[in-house]
Design an enzyme around this catalytic site. Structure first.
Site, PDB file in Angstrom:
ATOM      1  CG  ASN A 384      -2.078   1.009   1.039  1.00 27.40           C
ATOM      2  OD1 ASN A 384      -1.907   2.052   0.418  1.00 27.40           O
ATOM      3  ND2 ASN A 384      -3.239   0.706   1.587  1.00 27.40           N
ATOM      4  CG  ASP A 385       1.942   2.851   3.739  1.00 28.51           C
ATOM      5  OD1 ASP A 385       0.840   3.385   3.505  1.00 28.51           O
ATOM      6  OD2 ASP A 385       2.234   2.333   4.835  1.00 28.51           O
ATOM      7  CB  VAL A 386       5.992   0.540  -1.112  1.00 31.45           C
ATOM      8  CG1 VAL A 386       6.606   0.359   0.254  1.00 31.45           C
ATOM      9  CG2 VAL A 386       5.165  -0.670  -1.512  1.00 31.45           C
TER      10      VAL A 386
END
Length: 459
Positions: A384-386
């Site tokens: 998600n964040d990456v």
């Protein structure tokens, strides 16, 4: 009784130091990492045996009991730990190492009145205390016991400054007086500093904190080597401290940050984050495993982006098999690896190596990003964040400034996610609402298994 002469002990220490260096070098490559671990363990065993056979040991039964208790705790923990829990285990072991160095220095306070030695003792107990509690706060964030978001409160900056001043004052008093009470004061200050240093660090920065605290522990061990007059402890601690520092700087660079910005950023400004879960109220394009199989049937270039969700679901073997089946059809398939995907440096590399994914199929961020423009389909499995564009578009976001995998450049993107909840940084992902993005909701392992079965039927 001393069984080994000093010359033999020195030779053993040199051999152990060489093995430690070879182990660190080997750990830089997945192909040699297993052998490197064995070399490091052999070096530690040689060093411990050489020391035990060169001195007159007192309280031998207490030593044996401690070793037995440690083995009883460590062996089952190491065997049973899941790959998803490996970062927590590393954090816990790191904290124990820092605490051990602090305890060794505390014991030595009453055995020396040399100001130089007492100064090293002061440094060791302070840094060891910081490493102990800092590592366990990191453990709590990774385990979900504590919130992964940055935690700050009014007066935090002033309190940190006061604690640093108090540490300097207590260290000076210890050097001048040799009174053990100041060493205990330093330990207490270090324990509080460790908590306050890590609490304001949140989200995607936590993996970097692990390597930073590892460097702290290495420095504490090196300092304890000076206190005890043990050259091998000094060498081993220096190696750990140096490698931890290099890794921390490399990870920070990969995230487009500075180490000082990561550690002290929360003290300078308020860190904002989107309300978690807001994305669940907005419409997204969804599809099923059979639909993904059809897309894969027409794709010539595919990139699989693994994340923490892949590890949680235990889906790495299914992902590896899917890649193998596609590769057998002539499809160009690689895994796009972000340096901080997962919960610790190299988490995805270790996970996929366990599934026997070829090392040349693991492509790092700088190499894979240009490939997305000519990629037909990207499968984002539990990440998600990456891949979150907020890293580029949302100043004030916890991940703003972090380089990401630019999956949006591909022709089609499919997320395999358990839910639309935010990632570890606690912010929503606007990429979910891009017209070229589809989402398959469900357990990643079950979803990949169904996709694999559907792909095989179209062979």
């Amino acid at each position: 009784m001393k069984l080994l002469p000093p010359e033999v002990v020195t030779a053993c220490y040199i051999l152990a130091a060489v093995l430690f260096i070879l182990a660190l070098k080997g750990l830089g490559n997945p192909r040699t990492a297993r052998r490197a671990n064995l070399l490091g363990a052999a070096g530690a065993a040689i060093a411990v045996l050489a020391f035990c056979l060169s001195v007159e040991l007192r309280n031998i039964w207490w030593i044996i009991a401690a070793v037995v208790v440690g083995a009883i705790i460590a062996v089952p923990a190491a065997r049973r730990v899941q790959m998803t829990q490996m970062p927590q285990l590393v954090a816990a072991f790191n904290g124990v190492g820092g605490g051990a160095a602090a305890l060794v220095a505390l014991v030595e306070v009453g055995h020396s009145d040399n100001p130089g030695t007492l100064g090293v003792v002061a440094f060791t107990v302070l840094i060891g205390g910081v490493s102990l509690t800092g590592s366990f706060v990191t453990f709590g964030k990774l385990q979900g016991i504590l919130t992964s978001r940055a935690v700050t409160f009014p007066g935090l900056r002033a309190l940190m400054v006061l604690l640093v001043v108090a540490a300097l004052a207590a260290g000076t008093a210890l050097v001048l007086t040799g009174d053990a009470v100041w060493s205990f004061a330093l330990v207490a200050i270090g324990l509080v500093l460790g908590v306050l240093l890590v609490l304001p660090i949140g989200g995607a920065d936590v993996p970097i904190v692990i390597s930073l605290l590892n460097a702290f522990t290495g420095l504490a061990v090196a300092a304890s080597g000076i206190v005890l007059g043990n050259v091998l402890l000094l060498i081993a601690g220096t190696l750990v401290g140096a490698s931890g520092t290099i890794l921390t700087m490399a990870m920070a660079k990969a995230m487009g940050r500075t180490v000082t910005g990561i550690v002290f950023g929360a003290f300078r400004a308020h860190v904002s984050a989107a309300a978690g879960g807001a994305a669940a109220d907005r419409p997204v394009r969804t599809m099923g495993p059979d639909d993904v199989a059809i897309l894969l049937d027409y794709a010539q270039r595919v990139v699989i982006v693994p994340g923490y969700g892949l590890a949680v679901a235990g889906a790495h073997h299914a992902a590896a098999e899917l890649a193998e089946v596609l590769r057998a059809r002539g499809v160009d398939v690689v895994f796009g690896i972000h340096p901080v995907a997962g919960r610790m440096p190299g988490h995805m590399n270790v996970l996929l190596a366990e599934a026997n994914v070829p090392y040349d199929a693991l492509v790092e961020m700088d190499e894979v990003n240009p490939r997305f423009r000519t990629t037909d389909l990207v499968l984002v499995v539990g990440a998600n964040d990456v891949v979150n564009p907020a890293a580029k578009t949302s100043p004030g976001s916890p991940i703003y400034g972090m380089p990401i995998l630019t999956v949006a450049d591909a022709q089609q993107v499919v997320f395999l996610k358990r839910s639309l909840n935010p990632g570890f940084a606690g912010i929503d992902n606007e990429l979910f609402f891009d017209p070229k993005v589809s989402i398959v909701l469900g357990d990643a392992k079950h979803t990949l298994t169904k996709i694999l079965a559907a792909v095989k039927t179209t062979a």
